[in-house]
Design a protein around this motif. Structure first.
Motif, short mmCIF file in Angstrom:
data_model
loop_
_atom_site.label_atom_id
_atom_site.label_comp_id
_atom_site.label_asym_id
_atom_site.label_seq_id
_atom_site.Cartn_x
_atom_site.Cartn_y
_atom_site.Cartn_z
N VAL A 165 34.23 -4.54 -24.35
CA VAL A 165 35.06 -4.27 -23.39
C VAL A 165 35.04 -2.63 -23.33
O VAL A 165 35.22 -1.85 -24.13
CB VAL A 165 36.73 -4.29 -23.82
N CYS A 166 34.56 -2.28 -21.98
CA CYS A 166 34.46 -0.91 -21.71
C CYS A 166 35.09 -0.31 -20.54
O CYS A 166 35.66 -1.35 -19.53
CB CYS A 166 33.10 -0.57 -22.06
N CYS A 167 34.92 1.07 -20.18
CA CYS A 167 35.18 1.59 -19.05
C CYS A 167 34.35 1.10 -17.73
O CYS A 167 32.97 0.82 -17.83
CB CYS A 167 35.46 2.98 -19.12
N SER A 168 34.88 1.31 -16.67
CA SER A 168 34.01 1.03 -15.40
C SER A 168 33.05 2.05 -14.97
O SER A 168 32.44 1.86 -14.19
CB SER A 168 35.07 0.59 -14.12
N ASP A 169 33.45 3.20 -15.58
CA ASP A 169 32.47 4.36 -15.46
C ASP A 169 30.96 3.99 -15.13
O ASP A 169 30.57 3.27 -16.10
CB ASP A 169 32.70 5.38 -16.36
N SER A 170 30.24 4.57 -14.16
CA SER A 170 28.97 3.98 -13.86
C SER A 170 27.94 4.57 -14.62
O SER A 170 26.71 4.06 -15.01
CB SER A 170 28.64 4.56 -12.30
N ARG A 171 28.47 5.47 -15.59
CA ARG A 171 27.56 5.87 -16.66
C ARG A 171 27.46 5.36 -18.06
O ARG A 171 26.97 5.66 -18.90
CB ARG A 171 27.62 7.48 -16.89
N VAL A 172 28.31 4.31 -18.09
CA VAL A 172 28.54 3.45 -19.30
C VAL A 172 28.43 2.13 -19.36
O VAL A 172 29.23 1.14 -19.59
CB VAL A 172 30.20 3.91 -19.97
N SER A 173 27.21 1.83 -19.03
CA SER A 173 26.79 0.34 -18.94
C SER A 173 26.21 -0.07 -20.16
O SER A 173 25.19 0.30 -20.71
CB SER A 173 25.48 0.12 -18.07
N PRO A 174 27.05 -1.08 -20.75
CA PRO A 174 26.76 -1.65 -22.34
C PRO A 174 25.55 -2.27 -22.48
O PRO A 174 24.84 -1.97 -23.51
CB PRO A 174 27.76 -2.68 -22.42
N VAL A 230 51.09 17.11 -27.00
CA VAL A 230 50.49 17.81 -25.45
C VAL A 230 49.94 18.91 -26.12
O VAL A 230 48.97 19.58 -25.03
CB VAL A 230 51.82 18.13 -24.76
N THR A 231 50.15 19.74 -27.18
CA THR A 231 49.66 21.06 -27.39
C THR A 231 48.20 20.80 -28.08
O THR A 231 47.34 21.84 -28.51
CB THR A 231 50.17 21.80 -28.46
N ASP A 232 47.66 19.54 -28.35
CA ASP A 232 46.53 19.45 -28.89
C ASP A 232 45.36 19.98 -28.16
O ASP A 232 45.02 19.43 -26.97
CB ASP A 232 46.27 17.94 -29.12
N VAL A 233 44.52 20.85 -28.64
CA VAL A 233 43.43 21.35 -28.17
C VAL A 233 42.35 20.24 -27.85
O VAL A 233 41.39 20.47 -26.55
CB VAL A 233 42.59 22.36 -29.03
N ASN A 234 42.27 19.20 -28.63
CA ASN A 234 41.24 18.13 -28.01
C ASN A 234 42.08 16.87 -27.60
O ASN A 234 41.67 15.77 -27.80
CB ASN A 234 40.64 17.55 -29.41
N ARG A 235 43.13 17.08 -26.65
CA ARG A 235 43.96 16.05 -26.53
C ARG A 235 43.07 14.96 -25.66
O ARG A 235 43.39 13.98 -25.84
CB ARG A 235 45.08 16.61 -25.41
N LEU A 236 42.10 15.48 -24.79
CA LEU A 236 41.67 14.15 -23.84
C LEU A 236 40.67 13.27 -24.75
O LEU A 236 41.04 12.26 -24.49
CB LEU A 236 40.63 15.01 -22.79
N ASP A 237 39.92 13.87 -25.71
CA ASP A 237 39.13 13.08 -26.61
C ASP A 237 40.08 12.14 -27.57
O ASP A 237 39.66 11.28 -27.72
CB ASP A 237 38.13 13.86 -27.20
N HIS A 261 34.86 6.37 -23.83
CA HIS A 261 33.88 7.31 -23.55
C HIS A 261 34.30 8.67 -23.37
O HIS A 261 35.54 9.00 -23.07
CB HIS A 261 32.95 6.95 -22.64
N GLU A 262 33.48 9.70 -23.81
CA GLU A 262 33.65 10.95 -23.63
C GLU A 262 33.95 11.46 -21.90
O GLU A 262 33.68 10.75 -21.23
CB GLU A 262 32.55 11.74 -23.92
N ASN A 263 35.18 12.16 -22.04
CA ASN A 263 35.58 12.89 -20.46
C ASN A 263 36.05 11.31 -19.70
O ASN A 263 35.43 11.36 -18.57
CB ASN A 263 34.76 13.47 -20.04
N CYS A 264 36.65 10.48 -20.32
CA CYS A 264 37.08 9.35 -19.27
C CYS A 264 37.89 9.86 -18.33
O CYS A 264 39.06 10.39 -18.24
CB CYS A 264 37.78 8.41 -20.33
N GLY A 265 37.80 9.59 -16.89
CA GLY A 265 38.54 9.91 -15.83
C GLY A 265 39.89 9.29 -15.92
O GLY A 265 40.90 10.09 -15.43
N ALA A 266 40.09 8.11 -16.29
CA ALA A 266 41.29 7.48 -16.14
C ALA A 266 42.27 8.21 -17.24
O ALA A 266 43.43 8.35 -16.86
CB ALA A 266 41.54 6.00 -16.54
N VAL A 267 41.80 8.41 -18.44
CA VAL A 267 42.64 9.36 -19.43
C VAL A 267 42.86 10.64 -18.90
O VAL A 267 44.10 11.22 -19.18
CB VAL A 267 41.92 9.07 -20.64
N LYS A 268 41.71 11.19 -18.17
CA LYS A 268 41.96 12.60 -17.83
C LYS A 268 43.15 12.53 -16.74
O LYS A 268 43.89 13.66 -16.48
CB LYS A 268 40.60 13.04 -17.25
#
Length: 243
Positions: free
Chosen positions: A95-104, A187-194, A150-157
Motif C-alpha cells: 500500500v503506497c502513495c500514488s506519487d509517480s516516483r514511487v512505483s513498487p 507544530v514546532t517539530d523541525v522535521n514535521r513533514l517527515d 515516502h520522503e516529501n509526500c505531497g499529500a502530507v505536505k
C-alpha cells in the motif's frame, strides 16, 4: 644534371616524439583503469544472495538491487506472462502513495504477478482499499502487507501547509487531519513533514489491525506480517519498520 641531396632523419626528434606518445599512452591507460575501478567500487555492497527468501527478504533484496542501480527486472519474460495469465500468486501487498516516483514494482525490482499493489494519494486506506487488501490476504494467500510512505509526500505536505484544498482533494486533507498519530506531532517539530509521513504510515498499520477481522485473525495465527516502510527519493532506499 640533377643532384639529389640526402637528408638523414632527425633521430633525436623522432625519439622525443615516440617517448612523448608512449608517456601519453601510459597516462591514458592509468586514467581509464582508475575510472573503471571507481565504477566497480560504486555501490558494490549488495547483500549476499539468500536462499529461500521470506516475502520481506525478497523486498529488501529487490530494493538493494534498485538502489544500487543494478535491477534485474525479474518475471517479465513470456513464460512468466503466460503463467500469470492463468492465475496470480503475489507474495506481498504494498500500500503506497500514488506519487509517480514511487512505483513498487520498480522500487522493489519485482515483475508481473509478484506484488498486489494499492495506491492512493498519501497511501490513504478506506473501505475499498481495505477490502482489496483483505482479498489478497484471504483469497490469494499473501503473507506480507507493507504500508509505505515516502520522503516529501505531497499529500502530507499539503496538510501541513494548510489552506483550502479544492474539489475532492479536501477529502484527503480532512482524513489526515483526523489521524491521531499525526495530531501527536508538534507544530514546532523541525522535521514535521517527515515525522508526519511516518505517523501516517503508523496510522495505516493501526487501521489494518483494528478495522479488519480477517487481517487481525491472520496475524494472531502467525500467518500474516504487517510492516511499515519509508522510501527515500534521494538515495532510492526503503527503510522498513517491522511491527
Amino acid at each position: 644534371m640533377s643532384i639529389i641531396v640526402y637528408h638523414p632523419p632527425n633521430t633525436f626528434y623522432m625519439s622525443q616524439r615516440f617517448q612523448s606518445s608512449f608517456v601519453y599512452l601510459l597516462l591514458l591507460c592509468f586514467f581509464l583503469s582508475v575510472v573503471s575501478s571507481c565504477r566497480q567500487n560504486q555501490k558494490t555492497d549488495l547483500p549476499k544472495p539468500v536462499t529461500n527468501h521470506t516475502p520481506l527478504e525478497k523486498l529488501v533484496a529487490g530494493n538493494a538491487r534498485f538502489s544500487h542501480l543494478k535491477p534485474e527486472h525479474p518475471d517479465e519474460d513470456e513464460p512468466r506472462l503466460q503463467e500469470a495469465s492463468k492465475a496470480q500468486k503475489p507474495f506481498a501487498v504494498v500500500v503506497c502513495c500514488s506519487d509517480s516516483r514511487v512505483s513498487p514494482e520498480l522500487v522493489f525490482d519485482q515483475g508481473v504477478g509478484d506484488l498486489f499493489v494499492i495506491r492512493t494519494a498519501g497511501n490513504m486506506i478506506g473501505d475499498l482499499e481495505l477490502g482489496s487488501i483483505e482479498y489478497a490476504v484471504e483469497h490469494l494467500g499473501v503473507k506480507l502487507v507493507v504500508v509505505m510512505g515516502h520522503e516529501n509526500c505531497g499529500a502530507v505536505k499539503a496538510f501541513i501547509e494548510g489552506g483550502e484544498a479544492p474539489g475532492h482533494i479536501k477529502a484527503i486533507i480532512d482524513s489526515l487531519t483526523k489521524e491521531a498519530e499525526i495530531k501527536a506531532i508538534p507544530v514546532t517539530d523541525v522535521n514535521r513533514l517527515d515525522d508526519c509521513v511516518k505517523a501516517n504510515v503508523q496510522h495505516g498499520l493501526k487501521q489494518l489491525q483494528t478495522q479488519s477481522a480477517i487481517i487481525r485473525e491472520k496475524m494472531e495465527k502467525g500467518e500474516l506480517q504487517l510492516v511499515g516502510a519509508r522510501y527515500d527519493l534521494h538515495d532510492y532506499t526503503v527503510t522498513f519498520n517491522k511491527e
